[in-house]
Design an enzyme around this catalytic site. Structure first.
Site, short mmCIF file in Angstrom:
data_model
loop_
_atom_site.label_atom_id
_atom_site.label_comp_id
_atom_site.label_asym_id
_atom_site.label_seq_id
_atom_site.Cartn_x
_atom_site.Cartn_y
_atom_site.Cartn_z
N ASP A 196 -5.76 -26.36 -11.54
CA ASP A 196 -5.20 -26.36 -10.19
C ASP A 196 -4.25 -25.18 -10.01
O ASP A 196 -3.44 -24.87 -10.90
CB ASP A 196 -4.46 -27.68 -9.97
CG ASP A 196 -3.96 -27.84 -8.56
OD1 ASP A 196 -4.78 -27.81 -7.63
OD2 ASP A 196 -2.73 -28.01 -8.40
N GLU A 252 -8.91 -22.47 -10.15
CA GLU A 252 -8.67 -22.42 -8.71
C GLU A 252 -7.62 -21.34 -8.50
O GLU A 252 -6.44 -21.55 -8.79
CB GLU A 252 -8.15 -23.76 -8.17
CG GLU A 252 -7.93 -23.71 -6.67
CD GLU A 252 -6.89 -24.70 -6.17
OE1 GLU A 252 -7.00 -25.12 -5.00
OE2 GLU A 252 -5.96 -25.03 -6.92
#
Length: 530
Positions: A196, A252
């Protein structure tokens, strides 16, 4: 693709937003039991792996991205034993398992932050004393300032929600604890991690003001895409490579400059990364070709395979985005689309063509749950059910991301549409029109989106031209895209050209929609055997 090619270079990975995938116990929330019961759907679909959004203990202020324990399972989702069984069952069906890891911040209910509030080990987070004013002008991604003041007068940093304090990656405890978390899950058979906001973590020394720079603008930034972050990922890669077979990472990373984006994919760092440049590209031939060319060029420079993605849990579903005119300048969020007229029949036709495009491009691809059903965005959720912190932090002016997170429909003609046991109430309400999109109904319809995805993914495994590799652009009419892949494959996509003839001596292997008197119609794609 040869048998010696690592699986991740060509993988099609299915994103499981676990709260909204399948509810096994009837409490309205998706869980591991529900996922285990639906593994057959994923195996039949033809994907290579599943990526599961955070399933760790969490107060769920931000859909599980506020983690209070990285080495356990949220009780609403199940237990560690159930997680182990899921991993084993997925592997038994030929599906690899990728988890989400959230290294930029923890929950404010994490034991470490509770210790910090008590004055212990505050060096694990980013605290500052700056009097009555915040330490700088940084803004949170979900709205408002990025600093919150405690009763003792100190401020702590949270680049996302106030319940998500940022970790200090200069601290040795932080680095060691995440290394332990990686090994904990790798030892349990997990095949990799999605990272993330991989471009955050490191903050510029001195924490200078952002000034006029906006989130993810090109150029140097005090808390995005710092050079020092790559040292962390080289350490993580070293851990992953000690396993047999080596474990993998996908980043990401919202990095606008293609050359800096590619640095995350150097041979000693991360394996793949989400291609947001392509996701954001307008539905026009020039925009898509520019994005594809840029992606292929920058990935080739570091020897990494591209990935292609149309939707995920953070953006409005692409059927609804493609239902709008690209000239209207819409973005990827629901809020950017509200008030812009939508033609869902058009959006669906384009989404079918887009699926054939991403599955034919070199590298891998991601499917967000519901993509294979052609689900549109739920744009009219009642305000009293909105759960996204963006809604809260924006003062109820931005609806946020809940419209793409509504529990998906499996069967039946009324809610909960097989998501949970009959009579259960999903955590977000499902619209009545979901009855047209159930997996059960689409599986029986050879013309459905689900049937198209199944055929495309089956062919993708069978055709040696598809997966990792390269492409050669073809000469096609203006307003269209065409490329060939060796051996003997071509894709043609008509975006807004007049219908045109297919090449002579080419056989149609798969098409996204009907041909028009043998011509390739607008918003239609075909796979050809040359």
């Amino acid at each position: 693709m040869t048998d010696a090619t690592p699986w991740w270079r060509s993988a099609v990975i299915y994103q499981v937003y676990i709260r909204s995938f399948a509810d096994g116990n009837g409490d309205g929330v998706g869980d591991i039991a529900g996922l285990r019961a639906r593994l057959g759907h994923l195996a039949d679909l033809g994907v290579d792996a599943i990526w599961i959004n955070p399933w760790y203990p969490s107060p769920l202020h931000d859909a599980g991205y506020d983690v209070s324990d990285y080495r356990a399972i949220e009780p609403r989702f199940g237990t560690l034993d159930e997680a182990g069984a899921l991993i084993a069952e997925a592997h038994g069906r030929g599906l690899r398992v990728i988890l989400d890891i959230v290294p930029n911040h923890t929950s404010n209910e994490h034991p470490w932050f509770r210790e910090a509030l008590a004055g212990e080990h505050r060096e694990r987070y980013v605290f500052r004393d700056s009097g009555d004013s915040p330490p700088n002008d940084w803004q949170a991604m979900f709205g408002g300032g990025a600093w919150t003041r405690l009763p003792d007068g100190t401020w702590y940093l949270h680049l996302f929600d106030v319940t998500q304090p940022d970790l200090n990656w200069d601290d040795a405890d932080v680095r060691a604890d995440f290394a332990e978390t990686l090994r904990f899950w790798f030892d349990r058979g997990v095949d990799g991690f999605r990272i993330d906001v991989a471009n955050s973590l490191v903050k510029e020394e001195g924490l200078p003001d952002v000034g006029e720079r906006q989130h993810h603008d090109p150029g140097p930034h005090p808390h995005w895409d710092r050079d020092e972050v790559h040292e962390i990922y080289r350490e993580w890669r070293g851990i992953a490579d000690t396993y047999d077979p080596p474990r993998v990472f996908v980043a990401e990373a919202w990095v606008p400059e293609a050359d800096r984006f590619a640095r995350y994919l150097r041979p000693d760092e991360l394996h793949t990364a989400f291609n947001f440049d392509f996701l954001k590209a307008a539905w026009t031939a020039p925009a898509l070709r520019r994005s594809i060319e840029r992606t292929l060029r920058e990935h080739a420079a570091v020897g990494a395979p591209p990935t292609w993605v149309l939707s995920n849990h953070d953006v409005a579903r692409h059927v609804s985005r493609l239902a709008r005119d690209p000239d209207d300048g819409i973005g990827t969020s629901l809020d950017s689309m509200l008030g812009v007229p939508a033609d869902l029949e058009l959006g669906t036709r384009r989404a079918r063509a887009a699926a054939l495009l991403i599955f034919a491009l070199p590298g891998g691809a991601y499917v967000y749950q519901g993509d294979e059903l052609g689900l549109p965005e739920v744009e009219d959720l009642p305000e009293d059910v909105l759960d996204d912190p963006t809604w809260r932090r924006s003062g109820h002016t931005q609806r946020g991301r809940d419209g793409c997170r509504v529990p998906i429909p499996w069967s039946g003609s009324a809610a909960p549409f097989g998501f949970g046991p009959e009579g259960s109430t999903p955590w977000l309400p499902q619209p009545t029109w979901f009855a047209r999109y159930t997996a059960e109904r689409e599986a029986a319809d050879p013309g459905s989106m689900l049937s198209l995805y199944r055929r495309a993914l089956r062919l993708r495994r069978q055709l040696p031209a598809l997966g990792d590799g390269d492409l050669t652009w073809l000469d096609v009419p203006e307003g269209a895209l065409g490329f060939a892949r060796t051996p003997g494959f071509a894709l043609l996509l008509n975006l807004d050209a007049a219908p045109f003839a297919l090449p002579a001596h080419a056989e149609v292997v798969l098409r996204s929609g009907p041909l028009s008197d043998g011509l390739l119609a607008e918003d239609t794609a075909v796979w050809l055997s040359l």
